[in-house]
Design a protein around this motif. Structure first.
Motif, PDB file in Angstrom:
ATOM      1  N   ASP A  15      -4.057  -0.315  -0.317  1.00  0.00           N
ATOM      2  CA  ASP A  15      -4.439  -1.576   0.334  1.00  0.00           C
ATOM      3  C   ASP A  15      -3.215  -2.416   0.686  1.00  0.00           C
ATOM      4  N   SER A  16      -2.251  -2.439  -0.210  1.00  0.00           N
ATOM      5  CA  SER A  16      -1.035  -3.205   0.076  1.00  0.00           C
ATOM      6  C   SER A  16      -0.257  -2.608   1.244  1.00  0.00           C
ATOM      7  N   LEU A  17      -0.218  -1.271   1.319  1.00  0.00           N
ATOM      8  CA  LEU A  17       0.489  -0.614   2.418  1.00  0.00           C
ATOM      9  C   LEU A  17      -0.203  -0.882   3.747  1.00  0.00           C
ATOM     10  N   ARG A  18      -1.518  -0.809   3.786  1.00  0.00           N
ATOM     11  CA  ARG A  18      -2.231  -1.029   5.049  1.00  0.00           C
ATOM     12  C   ARG A  18      -2.089  -2.470   5.517  1.00  0.00           C
ATOM     13  N   ASP A  19      -2.086  -3.415   4.592  1.00  0.00           N
ATOM     14  CA  ASP A  19      -1.848  -4.805   4.985  1.00  0.00           C
ATOM     15  C   ASP A  19      -0.442  -4.973   5.558  1.00  0.00           C
ATOM     16  N   HIS A  20       0.504  -4.295   4.957  1.00  0.00           N
ATOM     17  CA  HIS A  20       1.884  -4.372   5.461  1.00  0.00           C
ATOM     18  C   HIS A  20       2.013  -3.740   6.847  1.00  0.00           C
ATOM     19  N   LEU A  21       1.370  -2.601   7.061  1.00  0.00           N
ATOM     20  CA  LEU A  21       1.439  -1.956   8.375  1.00  0.00           C
ATOM     21  C   LEU A  21       0.769  -2.816   9.442  1.00  0.00           C
ATOM     22  N   ALA A  22      -0.308  -3.499   9.081  1.00  0.00           N
ATOM     23  CA  ALA A  22      -0.959  -4.398  10.038  1.00  0.00           C
ATOM     24  C   ALA A  22      -0.038  -5.556  10.408  1.00  0.00           C
TER      25      ALA A  22
END
Length: 274
Positions: free
Chosen positions: A88-95
């Protein structure tokens, strides 16, 4: 005298409800949408299908590299996190970095999340395959690059070994000609970020690293690839070593006599030069 003909039904009044017709079950009901049926011979208009939205093209691999390096470099590797928390943290960062391509996000998630869950083994592989003089002068960003490259190469090597073992097991079990789909390497197990050497070199030039790091990175890639080649050679030669001659007491005697036999043979005398 003849009776006068009766007049017909009176004309409909304005604003009167629509005429009724017999439904499928014999009940009277209003016409569809309050409109009369279409005339005979009229062709119904074809339904227009919804236009599919075109997916955005994948971002450049260089941009994906930078986004992953920001995340891995800023990650606190001294604490433990669950898989869901890291994902979840990675996907928020990629967004936040503007990467919204679904397939690219899936590839990056399959690389970064298991990497951060297995840092000790990957760091040990980096130390094993990198020169000591390069290890002494590493920066934080350089460590992140080495971790990502090493993880992808080791993951692909392990996945290929699993596929070969599965195929060999199926062959031994007599499933060579079965209708089941043969074992193959999944797309999430292949090298992704480190697959394009040009993008990797562009990342190294972007941070203006010295030449020693570039050479160390190149030697690390070759060292891991060489391990893969040696593993394949050993796996190919293993069945030959297990074969035994009829009457032989130990495996491997078909290649020649043992060392004890060579030592027991009398040596030829060599005349000294006059």
């Amino acid at each position: 005298a003849k009776a006068k003909p009766a007049w017909g039904a009176p004309p409909p009044l304005r604003g009167a409800p629509p005429p009724l017709r017999q439904g499928a079950q014999g009940k009277a009901g209003p016409l569809a949408n309050g409109m009369p049926p279409p005339p005979k011979g009229a062709v119904a208009r074809p339904k227009v299908s919804a236009v599919a939205k075109e997916e955005k093209p994948a971002p450049e691999l260089f941009d994906q590299w930078l986004a992953c390096l920001k995340f891995v470099t800023g990650w606190n590797d001294q604490s433990s996190y669950t898989t869901d928390e890291i994902r979840d943290s990675l996907r928020d960062h990629l967004a936040e970095e503007g990467i919204d391509h679904a397939l690219s996000i899936a590839h990056l998630t399959a690389t970064v999340v298991p990497l951060l869950l297995d840092l000790r083994r990957i760091d040990a592989a980096v130390v094993k395959n990198l020169k000591v003089e390069v290890l002494r002068s590493l920066k934080v960003v350089q460590v992140s690059i080495l971790r990502i490259v090493t993880y992808e190469l080791v993951r692909e090597m392990d996945a290929r070994e699993e596929v070969k073992l599965q195929r060999r097991q199926n062959k031994l079990n007599g499933k060579k000609n079965c209708t089941a789909e043969p074992a193959r390497l999944g797309s999430n197990k292949k090298v992704y970020l480190a697959a394009d050497i040009g993008s990797l070199a562009q990342v190294v030039r972007h941070f203006r690293f010295d030449r020693s790091f570039s050479q160390g990175l190149h030697s690390l890639i070759l060292s891991i690839r060489r391990q893969k080649h040696n593993t394949e050679k050993a796996a190919t030669a293993l069945p030959a070593l297990k074969r035994r001659r009829p009457g032989s007491s130990a495996a491997g005697q078909e290649d020649g006599p043992a060392e004890d036999d060579l030592a027991a043979r009398p040596r030829k005398r060599v005349r000294a030069a006059q």
